[in-house]
Design a protein around this motif. Structure first.
Motif, mmCIF file in Angstrom:
data_model
loop_
_atom_site.group_PDB
_atom_site.id
_atom_site.type_symbol
_atom_site.label_atom_id
_atom_site.label_comp_id
_atom_site.label_asym_id
_atom_site.label_seq_id
_atom_site.Cartn_x
_atom_site.Cartn_y
_atom_site.Cartn_z
ATOM 1 N N LEU A 15 67.012 -26.890 35.809
ATOM 2 C CA LEU A 15 68.265 -26.920 35.048
ATOM 3 C C LEU A 15 69.269 -27.891 35.669
ATOM 4 O O LEU A 15 69.992 -28.592 34.957
ATOM 5 N N ALA A 46 72.200 -22.937 33.664
ATOM 6 C CA ALA A 46 71.966 -23.149 32.238
ATOM 7 C C ALA A 46 73.270 -23.461 31.520
ATOM 8 O O ALA A 46 73.315 -24.332 30.640
ATOM 9 N N CYS A 55 62.261 -24.547 33.184
ATOM 10 C CA CYS A 55 63.446 -23.688 33.246
ATOM 11 C C CYS A 55 63.267 -22.391 32.465
ATOM 12 O O CYS A 55 64.129 -21.525 32.503
ATOM 13 N N MET A 56 62.142 -22.211 31.793
ATOM 14 C CA MET A 56 61.890 -20.995 31.033
ATOM 15 C C MET A 56 61.334 -19.886 31.927
ATOM 16 O O MET A 56 60.436 -20.112 32.728
ATOM 17 N N TYR A 57 61.871 -18.685 31.761
ATOM 18 C CA TYR A 57 61.433 -17.534 32.543
ATOM 19 C C TYR A 57 59.967 -17.216 32.278
ATOM 20 O O TYR A 57 59.235 -16.838 33.195
ATOM 21 N N ASP A 94 68.431 -15.370 31.178
ATOM 22 C CA ASP A 94 67.578 -15.246 32.362
ATOM 23 C C ASP A 94 68.037 -14.071 33.220
ATOM 24 O O ASP A 94 69.234 -13.785 33.300
ATOM 25 N N ARG A 141 63.356 -22.727 38.426
ATOM 26 C CA ARG A 141 64.092 -22.733 37.169
ATOM 27 C C ARG A 141 65.489 -23.312 37.363
ATOM 28 O O ARG A 141 65.956 -24.127 36.562
ATOM 29 N N THR A 171 67.644 -19.778 27.975
ATOM 30 C CA THR A 171 67.764 -19.572 29.421
ATOM 31 C C THR A 171 69.059 -18.859 29.795
ATOM 32 O O THR A 171 69.195 -18.415 30.935
ATOM 33 N N ARG A 193 71.285 -18.535 35.164
ATOM 34 C CA ARG A 193 72.190 -18.522 34.006
ATOM 35 C C ARG A 193 73.353 -19.480 34.212
ATOM 36 O O ARG A 193 73.776 -20.180 33.291
#
Length: 145
Positions: A77, A118, A62-64, A109, A73, A106, A115
């Motif tokens: 999430l 998240a 889920c990390m950019y 993002d 991503r 996140t 977002r």
């Protein structure tokens, strides 16, 4: 030519140690099908067994900076948001602070859909712990009377 639908066994996420070698559409499809299995599964022990691995893999996806595809991503999430409803609290509690810290990252993002997911995942993790504590206190209070 007859095509068969993609079926994902319950242990599909657990057999892939290196996510970077997989293509982004495949990972997105895999996560989407495993979400369906997670929601419809009656065997919660299979998911609970691999909860630490799942949490860490989903946090990475889920990390950019780790995953350039916004669909992957968002799917990771969504999967994280489903885990509190499936896995027992005592298995997820050791990862709670790390999950909340990583999910806070996140929220920045570039994609709005990511977002939103998240926020949903973070809210699910916070309310999951509050609901567990409320249930625990209510149970103990009724036993003492």
């Amino acid at each position: 030519m007859k095509t068969t639908p993609l079926r994902c066994p319950q242990s599909c996420l657990f057999s892939y140690a290196d996510w970077t070698s997989l293509t982004h559409p495949f990972v997105h499809t895999l996560l989407t099908h495993c979400q369906i299995i997670l929601m419809s599964s009656t065997d919660k022990d299979a998911v609970s067994t691999y909860a630490p691995t799942l949490v860490l893999a989903m946090l990475k996806n889920c990390m950019y900076s780790e995953m350039p595809d916004p669909g992957v991503r968002a799917a990771a999430l969504k999967y994280l948001a489903l885990l509190p409803g499936t896995v027992r609290y005592d298995l997820l509690h050791p990862y709670k602070t790390r999950v909340l810290k990583e999910l806070a990252k996140t929220l920045d993002d570039p994609k709005r859909a990511v977002r939103k997911e998240a926020v949903v995942a973070r809210y699910g993790m916070v309310t999951f712990s509050v609901a567990y504590l409320f249930e625990f206190n209510r149970t103990n209070w009724s036993l003492s009377m």
